[in-house]
Each structure stands twice: as C-alpha cells, then as structure tokens.
Design a protein around this motif. Structure first.
Motif, mmCIF file in Angstrom:
data_model
loop_
_atom_site.group_PDB
_atom_site.id
_atom_site.type_symbol
_atom_site.label_atom_id
_atom_site.label_comp_id
_atom_site.label_asym_id
_atom_site.label_seq_id
_atom_site.Cartn_x
_atom_site.Cartn_y
_atom_site.Cartn_z
ATOM 1 N N VAL A 74 -2.076 -3.768 -3.924
ATOM 2 C CA VAL A 74 -1.271 -2.552 -3.695
ATOM 3 C C VAL A 74 -1.114 -1.832 -5.031
ATOM 4 O O VAL A 74 -0.743 -2.451 -6.023
ATOM 5 C CB VAL A 74 0.126 -2.926 -3.134
ATOM 6 C CG1 VAL A 74 0.971 -1.690 -2.921
ATOM 7 C CG2 VAL A 74 -0.014 -3.705 -1.834
ATOM 8 N N SER A 75 -1.408 -0.528 -5.065
ATOM 9 C CA SER A 75 -1.293 0.210 -6.331
ATOM 10 C C SER A 75 0.157 0.648 -6.556
ATOM 11 O O SER A 75 0.948 0.733 -5.608
ATOM 12 C CB SER A 75 -2.192 1.453 -6.304
ATOM 13 O OG SER A 75 -1.612 2.419 -5.457
ATOM 14 N N THR A 76 0.484 0.932 -7.809
ATOM 15 C CA THR A 76 1.865 1.366 -8.112
ATOM 16 C C THR A 76 2.135 2.755 -7.499
ATOM 17 O O THR A 76 3.273 3.065 -7.178
ATOM 18 C CB THR A 76 2.126 1.400 -9.629
ATOM 19 O OG1 THR A 76 1.100 2.161 -10.253
ATOM 20 C CG2 THR A 76 2.156 0.011 -10.224
ATOM 21 N N GLN A 77 1.087 3.565 -7.310
ATOM 22 C CA GLN A 77 1.283 4.875 -6.651
ATOM 23 C C GLN A 77 1.793 4.687 -5.221
ATOM 24 O O GLN A 77 2.532 5.520 -4.702
ATOM 25 C CB GLN A 77 -0.033 5.686 -6.595
ATOM 26 C CG GLN A 77 -0.461 6.243 -7.931
ATOM 27 C CD GLN A 77 -1.437 5.295 -8.631
ATOM 28 O OE1 GLN A 77 -1.249 4.076 -8.606
ATOM 29 N NE2 GLN A 77 -2.464 5.834 -9.241
ATOM 30 N N SER A 78 1.387 3.560 -4.591
ATOM 31 C CA SER A 78 1.836 3.311 -3.216
ATOM 32 C C SER A 78 3.341 3.050 -3.166
ATOM 33 O O SER A 78 3.990 3.341 -2.171
ATOM 34 C CB SER A 78 1.084 2.129 -2.607
ATOM 35 O OG SER A 78 -0.283 2.422 -2.568
ATOM 36 N N PHE A 79 3.896 2.507 -4.265
ATOM 37 C CA PHE A 79 5.354 2.317 -4.307
ATOM 38 C C PHE A 79 6.029 3.696 -4.206
ATOM 39 O O PHE A 79 7.066 3.844 -3.574
ATOM 40 C CB PHE A 79 5.805 1.653 -5.614
ATOM 41 C CG PHE A 79 5.254 0.268 -5.862
ATOM 42 C CD1 PHE A 79 4.882 -0.560 -4.811
ATOM 43 C CD2 PHE A 79 5.131 -0.224 -7.159
ATOM 44 C CE1 PHE A 79 4.390 -1.839 -5.045
ATOM 45 C CE2 PHE A 79 4.647 -1.497 -7.410
ATOM 46 C CZ PHE A 79 4.266 -2.301 -6.356
ATOM 47 N N THR A 80 5.419 4.692 -4.848
ATOM 48 C CA THR A 80 5.982 6.051 -4.822
ATOM 49 C C THR A 80 5.941 6.623 -3.410
ATOM 50 O O THR A 80 6.872 7.304 -2.976
ATOM 51 C CB THR A 80 5.171 6.968 -5.783
ATOM 52 O OG1 THR A 80 5.119 6.324 -7.046
ATOM 53 C CG2 THR A 80 5.800 8.333 -5.926
ATOM 54 N N VAL A 81 4.854 6.321 -2.670
ATOM 55 C CA VAL A 81 4.736 6.841 -1.303
ATOM 56 C C VAL A 81 5.834 6.225 -0.415
ATOM 57 O O VAL A 81 6.402 6.899 0.443
ATOM 58 C CB VAL A 81 3.326 6.567 -0.715
ATOM 59 C CG1 VAL A 81 3.171 7.249 0.634
ATOM 60 C CG2 VAL A 81 2.239 7.049 -1.654
ATOM 61 N N VAL A 82 6.147 4.942 -0.667
ATOM 62 C CA VAL A 82 7.253 4.318 0.079
ATOM 63 C C VAL A 82 8.560 5.050 -0.241
ATOM 64 O O VAL A 82 9.374 5.329 0.641
ATOM 65 C CB VAL A 82 7.385 2.803 -0.262
ATOM 66 C CG1 VAL A 82 8.622 2.200 0.384
ATOM 67 C CG2 VAL A 82 6.140 2.047 0.184
ATOM 68 N N GLY A 83 8.747 5.411 -1.512
ATOM 69 C CA GLY A 83 9.957 6.147 -1.916
ATOM 70 C C GLY A 83 10.055 7.494 -1.220
ATOM 71 O O GLY A 83 11.130 7.891 -0.749
ATOM 72 N N GLU A 84 8.917 8.197 -1.121
ATOM 73 C CA GLU A 84 8.920 9.505 -0.440
ATOM 74 C C GLU A 84 9.285 9.331 1.032
ATOM 75 O O GLU A 84 10.000 10.148 1.607
ATOM 76 C CB GLU A 84 7.554 10.185 -0.575
ATOM 77 C CG GLU A 84 7.312 10.734 -1.975
ATOM 78 C CD GLU A 84 5.879 11.215 -2.170
ATOM 79 O OE1 GLU A 84 5.276 11.703 -1.198
ATOM 80 O OE2 GLU A 84 5.371 11.081 -3.287
ATOM 81 N N SER A 85 8.783 8.243 1.641
ATOM 82 C CA SER A 85 9.094 7.983 3.054
ATOM 83 C C SER A 85 10.578 7.654 3.227
ATOM 84 O O SER A 85 11.200 8.065 4.203
ATOM 85 C CB SER A 85 8.278 6.804 3.583
ATOM 86 O OG SER A 85 6.931 6.993 3.318
ATOM 87 N N LEU A 86 11.120 6.925 2.256
ATOM 88 C CA LEU A 86 12.543 6.570 2.303
ATOM 89 C C LEU A 86 13.404 7.848 2.243
ATOM 90 O O LEU A 86 14.330 8.027 3.043
ATOM 91 C CB LEU A 86 12.872 5.642 1.123
ATOM 92 C CG LEU A 86 14.327 5.249 0.934
ATOM 93 C CD1 LEU A 86 14.787 4.309 2.043
ATOM 94 C CD2 LEU A 86 14.535 4.551 -0.420
ATOM 95 N N LEU A 87 13.054 8.744 1.322
ATOM 96 C CA LEU A 87 13.824 9.996 1.188
ATOM 97 C C LEU A 87 13.687 10.841 2.454
ATOM 98 O O LEU A 87 14.656 11.461 2.910
ATOM 99 C CB LEU A 87 13.347 10.793 -0.032
ATOM 100 C CG LEU A 87 13.677 10.184 -1.397
ATOM 101 C CD1 LEU A 87 13.068 11.017 -2.518
ATOM 102 C CD2 LEU A 87 15.180 10.042 -1.604
#
Ligand code: HEM
Length: 130
Positions: A74-87
């Motif tokens: 899993v790339s660190t950019q994917s962590f950001t996509v999870v954050g966008e989904s959370l928001l």
C-alpha cells in the motif's frame, strides 16, 4: 465512506484482493475481509480521537502499522485517499455542522496519524534496502 475510496482511486481495488473474489467494486465492498479492514481503520481513528492530547502514546503502534502497509504494497498516497474519503463521509453526515474549523481539526488529526504511519512505511523500505 469506503465506496468513495474506490471512486477516488479505482486502482485500490487490486490491493483488497484477498482470498475471496473481489473483481468489482461491489464484490469488494461486501467482502468480509474488506469490511473487517474498514473496522480496523475506524478503530485506529477512534483511538486517535480518544488520545488527541496524547497522540505520542500511539507512535509505536502507528509506526508499526505503516511498516505493515509497506509490506503489503500500500502506498503512502493511498493513506491520503482514505483521509479524503473520511472527510467526505463527515461532510455527508454532518451537513451544515461540517464547518471549516471542524474540517481543519479532523484534517490535522488525520495528518498526524498518517504522518507517523508514513515514517514507519519509509523506515520499512530503508530496512529492506540495507
Ligand atoms: C487505501 C489504503 C489502504 C489499503 C489498500 C490498506 C490495506 C490493508 C491490507 C491489505 C491489510 C492486511 C490485511 C488486513 O488486515 O485486512 C491492512 C491491515 C490493516 N490496516 Fe490497512 N490499508 C489502507 C489504509 C489504512 C489506514 C489509513 C489505516 C488506519 C488509519 C489502516 C489500518 C489497518 C489496520 C489496523 C490493519 C491491521 C494490521 C495488523 O494486522 O496488525 N489501513 N491494510
């Protein structure tokens, strides 16, 4: 929230191909392993919210979590996509109560969490290169 994840980045589907069939977005969203992972993500968010004044106490856990994600591709950019989904989920569920300061507060907390996970992620990559 997690349906939004695949809208933002359909390529993430391939990272959730566990033992069961997960060929489409719908297959994946209803697979037990995926739902289990959703719970795992939310437990981490819950722990962070409950330790807002003491996020350092989660450091070792989050470093290790970042390492594990590096190991499963899993790339660190994917962590950001999870954050966008959370928001996005917060915006949809809170409506007018989703104010700019509230958004910023969630973003600050999530950025700290994924910042530590990303350090663990990089450290795992470095260790493998040694
Ligand atoms: C799109 C981004 C992500 C992908 C593709 C992903 C994928 C995975 C995979 C394949 C596993 C191992 C299998 C499993 O336990 O389900 C895993 C474990 C886990 N993930 Fe994620 N993950 C992502 C983001 C996150 C984030 C942002 C968090 C927390 C904020 C998180 C929390 C966890 C936890 C707690 C585990 C269990 C680790 C353990 O077994 O000790 N994941 N993830």
């Amino acid at each position: 929230m997690f349906s939004r994840l695949f809208e933002l980045d359909p390529a993430l589907l391939s990272l959730f191909h566990y033992s069961t069939n997960c060929d489409s977005k719908q297959d994946c969203l209803s697979s037990p392993e995926f739902l289990d992972h959703v719970t795992k993500v939310m437990l981490v968010i819950d722990a962070a919210v409950n330790h807002l004044d003491d996020l350092h106490s989660l450091e070792d856990f989050l470093l290790n979590l970042g390492r594990k994600h590096q190991a499963v591709g899993v790339s660190t950019q994917s962590f950001t996509v999870v954050g966008e989904s959370l928001l996005y989920m917060l915006q949809c569920s809170l409506g007018q109560a989703y104010t700019a300061p509230l958004r910023q507060a969630w973003l600050n907390m999530y950025s700290i969490v994924v910042g530590v996970m990303s350090r663990g992620w990089s450290k795992n990559g470095d260790d493998k290169a040694d």
